[in-house]
Design an enzyme around this catalytic site. Structure first.
Site, PDB file in Angstrom:
ATOM      1  N   GLY A 199       0.835  -1.207   0.000  1.00 41.23           N
ATOM      2  CA  GLY A 199       0.000   0.000   0.000  1.00 41.23           C
ATOM      3  C   GLY A 199       0.861   1.245   0.000  1.00 41.23           C
ATOM      4  N   GLU A 221       5.663  -3.248   0.640  1.00 39.36           N
ATOM      5  CA  GLU A 221       5.597  -3.125  -0.822  1.00 39.36           C
ATOM      6  C   GLU A 221       4.871  -1.833  -1.132  1.00 39.36           C
ATOM      7  OE1 GLU A 221       6.692  -5.040  -3.412  1.00 39.36           O
ATOM      8  OE2 GLU A 221       7.740  -6.455  -2.118  1.00 39.36           O
TER       9      GLU A 221
HETATM   10  P1  NAD Z   1      -5.411   0.657   0.365  1.00 40.51           P
HETATM   11  O1  NAD Z   1      -6.227   1.887   0.566  1.00 40.51           O
HETATM   12  O2  NAD Z   1      -6.085  -0.604  -0.061  1.00 40.51           O
HETATM   13  O3  NAD Z   1      -4.597   0.415   1.701  1.00 40.51           O
HETATM   14  C1  NAD Z   1      -3.754  -0.701   1.848  1.00 40.51           C
HETATM   15  C2  NAD Z   1      -4.111  -1.433   3.120  1.00 40.51           C
HETATM   16  O4  NAD Z   1      -3.848  -0.596   4.235  1.00 40.51           O
HETATM   17  C3  NAD Z   1      -5.581  -1.826   3.202  1.00 40.51           C
HETATM   18  O5  NAD Z   1      -5.673  -3.191   3.529  1.00 40.51           O
HETATM   19  C4  NAD Z   1      -6.125  -0.912   4.260  1.00 40.51           C
HETATM   20  O6  NAD Z   1      -7.167  -1.496   4.996  1.00 40.51           O
HETATM   21  C5  NAD Z   1      -4.932  -0.655   5.141  1.00 40.51           C
HETATM   22  N1  NAD Z   1      -5.028   0.607   5.860  1.00 40.51           N
HETATM   23  C6  NAD Z   1      -5.487   1.784   5.378  1.00 40.51           C
HETATM   24  N2  NAD Z   1      -5.403   2.741   6.338  1.00 40.51           N
HETATM   25  C7  NAD Z   1      -4.892   2.144   7.437  1.00 40.51           C
HETATM   26  C8  NAD Z   1      -4.557   2.601   8.747  1.00 40.51           C
HETATM   27  N3  NAD Z   1      -4.750   3.859   9.117  1.00 40.51           N
HETATM   28  N4  NAD Z   1      -4.043   1.706   9.610  1.00 40.51           N
HETATM   29  C9  NAD Z   1      -3.851   0.434   9.243  1.00 40.51           C
HETATM   30  N5  NAD Z   1      -4.143  -0.048   8.023  1.00 40.51           N
HETATM   31  C10 NAD Z   1      -4.664   0.787   7.137  1.00 40.51           C
HETATM   32  O7  NAD Z   1      -4.292   0.884  -0.714  1.00 40.51           O
HETATM   33  P2  NAD Z   1      -3.456   2.203  -1.057  1.00 40.51           P
HETATM   34  O8  NAD Z   1      -2.538   2.504   0.047  1.00 40.51           O
HETATM   35  O9  NAD Z   1      -4.324   3.260  -1.628  1.00 40.51           O
HETATM   36  O10 NAD Z   1      -2.638   1.552  -2.262  1.00 40.51           O
HETATM   37  C11 NAD Z   1      -2.028   2.353  -3.209  1.00 40.51           C
HETATM   38  C12 NAD Z   1      -0.546   2.467  -2.905  1.00 40.51           C
HETATM   39  O11 NAD Z   1       0.011   1.166  -2.819  1.00 40.51           O
HETATM   40  C13 NAD Z   1       0.219   3.176  -3.983  1.00 40.51           C
HETATM   41  O12 NAD Z   1       1.208   3.964  -3.404  1.00 40.51           O
HETATM   42  C14 NAD Z   1       0.856   2.045  -4.774  1.00 40.51           C
HETATM   43  O13 NAD Z   1       2.005   2.416  -5.462  1.00 40.51           O
HETATM   44  C15 NAD Z   1       1.127   1.057  -3.685  1.00 40.51           C
HETATM   45  N6  NAD Z   1       1.148  -0.307  -4.207  1.00 40.51           N
HETATM   46  C16 NAD Z   1       2.324  -0.972  -4.173  1.00 40.51           C
HETATM   47  C17 NAD Z   1       2.395  -2.248  -4.691  1.00 40.51           C
HETATM   48  C18 NAD Z   1       3.669  -3.029  -4.665  1.00 40.51           C
HETATM   49  O14 NAD Z   1       3.622  -4.227  -4.923  1.00 40.51           O
HETATM   50  N7  NAD Z   1       4.810  -2.429  -4.358  1.00 40.51           N
HETATM   51  C19 NAD Z   1       1.264  -2.839  -5.246  1.00 40.51           C
HETATM   52  C20 NAD Z   1       0.086  -2.117  -5.254  1.00 40.51           C
HETATM   53  C21 NAD Z   1       0.030  -0.849  -4.733  1.00 40.51           C
END
Ligand code: NAD
Length: 487
Positions: A199, A221
Site C-alpha cells: 500500500g 511493498e
Molecule cells: P489501500 O487503501 O487498499 O490500503 C492498503 C491497506 O492498508 C488496506 O488493507 C487498508 O485497509 C490498510 N489501511 C489503510 N489505512 C490504514 C490505517 N490507518 N491503519 C492500518 N491499516 C490501514 O491501498 P493504497 O494505500 O491506496 O494503495 C495504493 C498504494 O500502494 C500506492 O502507493 C501504490 O504504489 C502502492 N502499491 C504498491 C504495490 C507493490 O507491490 N509495491 C502494489 C500495489 C500498490
C-alpha cells in the site's frame, strides 16, 4: 461476509484470540511438512481455476477491470506463481550445505530455512486478488500460519477472498479478516512473526511503528513516482505501445509500477506526443470514456484526488491529449500533459491514475538528476538503443527494478525480486524471494567429538597464540611453520 456484524465484532480481543489459536496450530508442527505446504498450494491453484468467472466479476465490480486484464494480470499470474512454487518447493525447503573454515575443522555446516510462525498480510485494492494471494504463496511455501487482511477499497474481491479461502484452504492455519482501519489496527496490536504490507507510505509508517513494538520484521511493498526516460533513437511505435501497456493497460494507470511520468528532450517531445495520441486512439477509440478496456477510478475519493491534480493552476494549458472525465461512471480518459512544472502537485506525489505528465530536458543525461532528486522509485524505465546510456542508467538510477525498452514486465519474471528501495519499500518477493521473505535462514554447524584442539583452551601460551594466528590467517605454510616453532 456479513461485514457490519464483522466490523462490530472484530476487535483486538478477537484478534488476540485468533492469533493464539493460530499459534497453537503452528506450534503443533502442522504447517511444517512438505505435504501440508504442497496441499495448500494445490488448493490455491484449484480455488483459482474453479472460480475464474467469480474472480473476473469481483474485479469488474470493484474496478470495472476488463476480463483480459483480470485474467492476464491477476488470475494467470497467480496460477503461474502457484505452479512455480509447487515445482520448486522441495528444492527451496532443502537445507543448503555451505563450506566451513579450517578454524572449525573438522565440521560441516548448513543453512536451514525455517518458518517464522504466524504472519500477517495486509493487501491493497488495485490488484486485490493477486496482491492478496501472491504473498500467501510465499507464506505457505515457507510453512507459516497466515492471516490475510484484504483491502476494503475493493469490497467484492475482499468478500470473495474471505469466502473462497474459507472453502478451499486449511482454516486451522489460514484465515481472512475483512475490514478497514479499525480491524487492521486491532490486527496490528498483536504480536506477529512477520507483517507483509502492500500500500502507501503513510500507512506503511503506521504498520512499521506497530511492528517495532514487538520487534516484528516487515516487508513493505510501496509505490512512488516511476519515471520513463525516452531517447530519440528508438522504434517510436513499439516504445509508445509499451508505455501505454504499462500505463493505461494496467488498471488505467492505477498500478504501482505504471510509468508515473516521462522525461524526454524538448526536441523529441512533440513526436512522442503524436505517437502516443495515435496509438491511444487505436487502442481506446475516439471516446475512451466508453471503452470497455479501461478500468474506472476505484472510488470517488481517488476520483477527487486525481481531479485535484489536474485542476492545479500550474497546469493550465498543459493538457495535450485527453482530460475527459465522467464523475457518474468514475471514468477519466488517458490524459497526457506536456512540460509539466516540477513544482506542480502532479509532480510532487505519486499519480496512481490515467494522467501522464511529460517533462522535457535539453539533454537526456539530465534525466538522471531529475530522477535522483526525488525519492527512489519502485520502477524506472529507459527507452534507447544507446548502450552507453543503458549502462549509465543501470549504474546510476536506484529503483526497486529497472526495465530497458519496455515497462512493467519485470514483475512477471519470478527469478527477479520484486520490491522497492528507500521510500518505495523494504524487502522483496516473487518466486524464491517470497519463500525467503517468510523464512528464517538458520545457521547450523555440526561438529563431532573428534579433533578437540587444546590450543582453544587456557592456559594461553605464546605457542598456542602463534598457532591460532596461523590457523586464522596464516594459510597452510603458516600453520606448518607455527607447528615447528618457526614463526
Ligand atoms: P489501500 O487503501 O487498499 O490500503 C492498503 C491497506 O492498508 C488496506 O488493507 C487498508 O485497509 C490498510 N489501511 C489503510 N489505512 C490504514 C490505517 N490507518 N491503519 C492500518 N491499516 C490501514 O491501498 P493504497 O494505500 O491506496 O494503495 C495504493 C498504494 O500502494 C500506492 O502507493 C501504490 O504504489 C502502492 N502499491 C504498491 C504495490 C507493490 O507491490 N509495491 C502494489 C500495489 C500498490
Amino acid at each position: 461476509m456479513e461485514s457490519t456484524t464483522m466490523r462490530r465484532r472484530f476487535d483486538s480481543v478477537e484478534a488476540s484470540a485468533m492469533v493464539s489459536d493460530l499459534r497453537v496450530t503452528f506450534d503443533s508442527g502442522k504447517t511444517r511438512s512438505y505435504e501440508w505446504r504442497a496441499s495448500q498450494l494445490k488448493a490455491l491453484t484449484k480455488l483459482t481455476e474453479e472460480n475464474e468467472q467469480a474472480i473476473v466479476q469481483a474485479l469488474n465490480s470493484d474496478l470495472s477491470k476488463c476480463e483480459t486484464e483480470a485474467y492476464i494480470q491477476e488470475i494467470a499470474m497467480l496460477k503461474n506463481s502457484c505452479k512455480g512454487a509447487l515445482k520448486e518447493l522441495k528444492r527451496w525447503m532443502t537445507s543448503e550445505k555451505v563450506k566451513t573454515s579450517i578454524s572449525t575443522f573438522p565440521s560441516t555446516a548448513e543453512i536451514v530455512s525455517e518458518p517464522l510462525g504466524v504472519v500477517l498480510i495486509i493487501s491493497a485494492w488495485n490488484y486485490p486478488f493477486l496482491l492478496s494471494l501472491e504473498p500467501i504463496i510465499g507464506a505457505i511455501a515457507a510453512g507459516n500460519a497466515v492471516v490475510l487482511k484484504p483491502s476494503e477499497v475493493a469490497p467484492a474481491t475482499s468478500s470473495l477472498l474471505a469466502k473462497l479461502l474459507g472453502e478451499y484452504l486449511d482454516n486451522s492455519c489460514i484465515r481472512v479478516v475483512e475490514g478497514a482501519v479499525d480491524e487492521t489496527s486491532a490486527l496490528l496490536q498483536q504480536k506477529w512473526d512477520k507483517i507483509f504490507y502492500t500500500g502507501n507510505g503513510r500507512v506503511a509508517r503506521i504498520v512499521m511503528a506497530a511492528a517495532a513494538k514487538h520487534l516484528t520484521p516487515v516487508v513493505l511493498e510501496l509505490g512512488g513516482k516511476s519515471p520513463a526516460v525516452v531517447d530519440s533513437n528508438i522504434d517510436l511505435k513499439v516504445a509508445t505501445r509499451r508505455i501505454i501497456a504499462g500505463k493505461w493497460c494496467c488498471n488505467n494507470g492505477q498500478a504501482c509500477i505504471s510509468p508515473d511520468y516521462i522525461i524526454t528532450t524538448k526536441d523529441y517531445a512533440p513526436k512522442l506526443v503524436d505517437a502516443l495520441k495515435t496509438e491511444l486512439e487505436k487502442f481506446y477509440g475516439k471516446n475512451p470514456l466508453e471503452s470497455k478496456d479501461l478500468s474506472r477510478i476505484v472510488n470517488s475519493n481517488h476520483f477527487g484526488r486525481l481531479t485535484k491534480l489536474l485542476d492545479d493552476e500550474k497546469l493550465s494549458g498543459k493538457i495535450v491529449f485527453g482530460g475527459e472525465k465522467d464523475e457518474s461512471k468514475l471514468m477519466i480518459s488517458p490524459t497526457i500533459l506536456l512540460d509539466v512544472p516540477r513544482n506542480s502537485l502532479m509532480m510532487r506525489e505519486e499519480i496512481f491514475g490515467p494522467l501522464l505528465p511529460i517533462i522535457t530536458v535539453d539533454k537526456l543525461e539530465e534525466s538522471f538528476d531529475v530522477i535522483n532528486s526525488g525519492t527512489k522509485p519502485l520502477a524506472a524505465y529507459l527507452f534507447t538503443t544507446n548502450n552507453k546510456l543503458k549502462e549509465q542508467f543501470v549504474m546510476n538510477i536506484s529503483a526497486g527494478g529497472l526495465v530497458i525498452n519496455d515497462t512493467a514486465l519485470h514483475l512477471a519474471i519470478n527469478t527477479l525480486p520484486f520490491g522497492g528501495v528507500g521510500e518505495s519499500g523494504i524487502g522483496a518477493y516473487h518466486g524464491k524471494f517470497s519463500f525467503d521473505a517468510f523464512s528464517h535462514k538458520k545457521a547450523v554447524l555440526y561438529r563431532s567429538f573428534f579433533g578437540d584442539a587444546a590450543i582453544r583452551y587456557p592456559p594461553y601460551t605464546n605457542t598456542k597464540m602463534r598457532l591460532l594466528k596461523a590457523l586464522i590467517g596464516g594459510g597452510l605454510l603458516g600453520i606448518i611453520r607455527a607447528l615447528f616453532g618457526l614463526s
